[in-house]
Design an enzyme around this catalytic site. Structure first.
Site, PDB file in Angstrom:
ATOM      1  N   GLY A 129       3.074   5.640  -3.006  1.00 48.73           N
ATOM      2  CA  GLY A 129       4.199   6.528  -3.254  1.00 48.73           C
ATOM      3  C   GLY A 129       4.490   6.712  -4.732  1.00 48.73           C
TER       4      GLY A 129
ATOM      5  N   ALA B  24       0.829  -1.209   0.000  1.00 44.91           N
ATOM      6  CA  ALA B  24       0.000   0.000   0.000  1.00 44.91           C
ATOM      7  C   ALA B  24       0.860   1.255   0.000  1.00 44.91           C
ATOM      8  CB  ALA B  24      -0.942  -0.008   1.202  1.00 44.91           C
ATOM      9  N   ASP B  25       1.876   1.281   0.846  1.00 43.22           N
ATOM     10  CA  ASP B  25       2.727   2.470   0.936  1.00 43.22           C
ATOM     11  C   ASP B  25       3.519   2.702  -0.342  1.00 43.22           C
ATOM     12  OD1 ASP B  25       2.620   3.639   3.769  1.00 43.22           O
ATOM     13  OD2 ASP B  25       2.817   1.515   4.169  1.00 43.22           O
ATOM     14  N   MET B  26       4.151   1.653  -0.850  1.00 47.32           N
ATOM     15  CA  MET B  26       4.999   1.832  -2.031  1.00 47.32           C
ATOM     16  C   MET B  26       4.161   2.148  -3.268  1.00 47.32           C
ATOM     17  SD  MET B  26       7.975   1.443  -0.710  1.00 47.32           S
ATOM     18  CE  MET B  26       9.398   0.722  -1.513  1.00 47.32           C
TER      19      MET B  26
END
Length: 402
Positions: free
Chosen positions: A173, A168-170
């Protein structure tokens, strides 16, 4: 070689942990001047994350390389003045606080856009700035669970496993990087910036390539379930055990299946009516998978299996452990692990970004900054005198690790 594509773009990274820092790391790699703004004493919470070596976080080093470091205490009027000057000179502002949190400090999009209408302001949050969940905090794990992805991995009847990679974060990003670059391009035409509202939950939902559209297109009849190491609707496409490890085989396409079938069972299996055509193979998935599993188990080693599959033209690969990845000649050839000089740790090896250009050499970025490492030079660029900078140090408006 020409200048990197984002040379001349100034980015303020007022984010922490992962999605925001990864986003600004990519912008730095593409040539932007990224200023990492942190709070005194502790800085970005990622500095406390593993792996720790001599008190320095590899997690922080990986996501903040190529940036300059500014550490200030916004409880001091002088620090607020410095931050305001900085935002007026910036092209991009990246933050990942709860919606509305920065507005309390006069650092919301509407506040900053008044003095800098060309500012591209990227906000990252768990659920975005609208909707009934917008005020809830959350991490990548929350988005990964809520988006349905975890419900379709692992074995039926067992708790879903964790991804063990921050999808989710990558993913958020890199979506943010694309949106920022698009907004900068749009600014060339209008002179105006944008507020980019990115949600971890949205990004994970957008990643569904089959499960969600399959449910929608079937009017709710097709509800994907956990299937472990096998895809019953894509036979043969899954993970198999060798005597000394695991491998994956992708033989779901007709001609590839025929090559695999001929390898493991000769012409008789290649011509078996049960497995001719994708629909038939899917209808007899259990039998097809059993045949492949038995064949793999009967071979000498994983390496021998892969050699035979490769010779037969069947796509396959080992399920590599992290040490195998780190020492993979393909990874070395692609430059996916870079070596940096760190002032305290010496040589440091970290994962690289996957950008490859014909006309740009991204090189090796400088190591992530120490807390407040570039305070003086940044303040000087903004017009603060040496006496003012010294006073801000003494009062704590500027903080730097000794």
């Amino acid at each position: 070689m020409t200048d990197l594509p984002l040379k001349g773009i100034k980015v303020i990274d007022y984010s922490h942990f992962l999605a925001g820092p990864f986003m600004s790391r990519t912008l730095a790699a593409l040539g932007a001047d990224v200023i990492k703004v942190e709070r005194p004493k502790t800085g970005d919470a990622g500095r406390a994350s593993p792996t720790q070596k001599d008190g320095i976080s590899g997690y922080f080093l990986q996501q903040n390389m190529g940036k300059r470091g500014l550490c200030l205490d916004l409880r001091h009027p002088k620090a607020v003045e410095l931050m305001k000057r900085l935002t007026r000179t910036a092209d991009v502002f990246v933050e990942n606080y709860r919606p509305g949190a920065l507005a309390k400090f006069g650092l919301g999009y509407e506040d900053l856009a008044k003095d800098n209408p060309g500012l591209v302001y990227a906000s990252v949050s768990a659920f975005g700035h609208t909707g009934p969940l917008s005020e809830r905090a959350g991490f990548g794990l929350i988005a990964e669970a809520m988006c349905g992805a975890m419900s379709i991995i692992g074995k039926k009847g067992e708790a879903p496993p964790l991804f063990r990679m921050p999808l989710a974060d990558m993913y958020t990003g890199i979506h943010g990087t694309a949106a920022i670059i698009a907004a900068l391009y749009g600014r060339e035409k209008t002179g105006l910036g944008q507020h980019i509202d990115l949600a971890l939950y949205d990004c994970m939902v957008s990643m569904h390539d089959y499960a969600l559209q399959g449910y929608l297109m079937s009017d709710g009849q097709n509800l994907p379930e956990q299937t472990g190491d096998n895809l019953p609707d894509s036979t043969v496409y899954g993970c198999f055990a060798a005597p000394d490890g695991y491998l994956v085989i992708a033989a779901q396409v007709d001609d590839t299946w025929i090559r695999l079938a001929r390898l493991i069972g000769g012409d008789a299996l290649a011509n078996d009516a049960r497995f001719i055509g994708a629909a038939n193979r899917n209808a007899h998935n259990a039998q097809a998978i059993a045949l492949v599993r038995d064949w793999c188990a009967a071979q000498e080693s994983r390496a021998a299996i892969l050699q035979m599959l490769d010779a037969a033209g069947v796509p396959a690969a080992p399920v590599q452990t992290i040490d195998e990845v780190a020492n993979d000649p393909q990874i070395a050839a692609r430059g996916m692990i870079i070596e940096q000089d760190h002032p305290k740790l010496g040589k440091v090896r970290l994962p690289n970004l996957p950008f490859r250009f014909s006309g740009y050499d991204l090189g090796v970025p400088k190591a992530a900054p120490e807390l407040g490492e570039d305070n003086a030079s940044i303040a000087q660029e903004l017009g603060f005198s040496a006496d003012e900078i010294a006073e801000m140090r003494e009062t704590g408006a500027l903080y730097q690790d000794s």
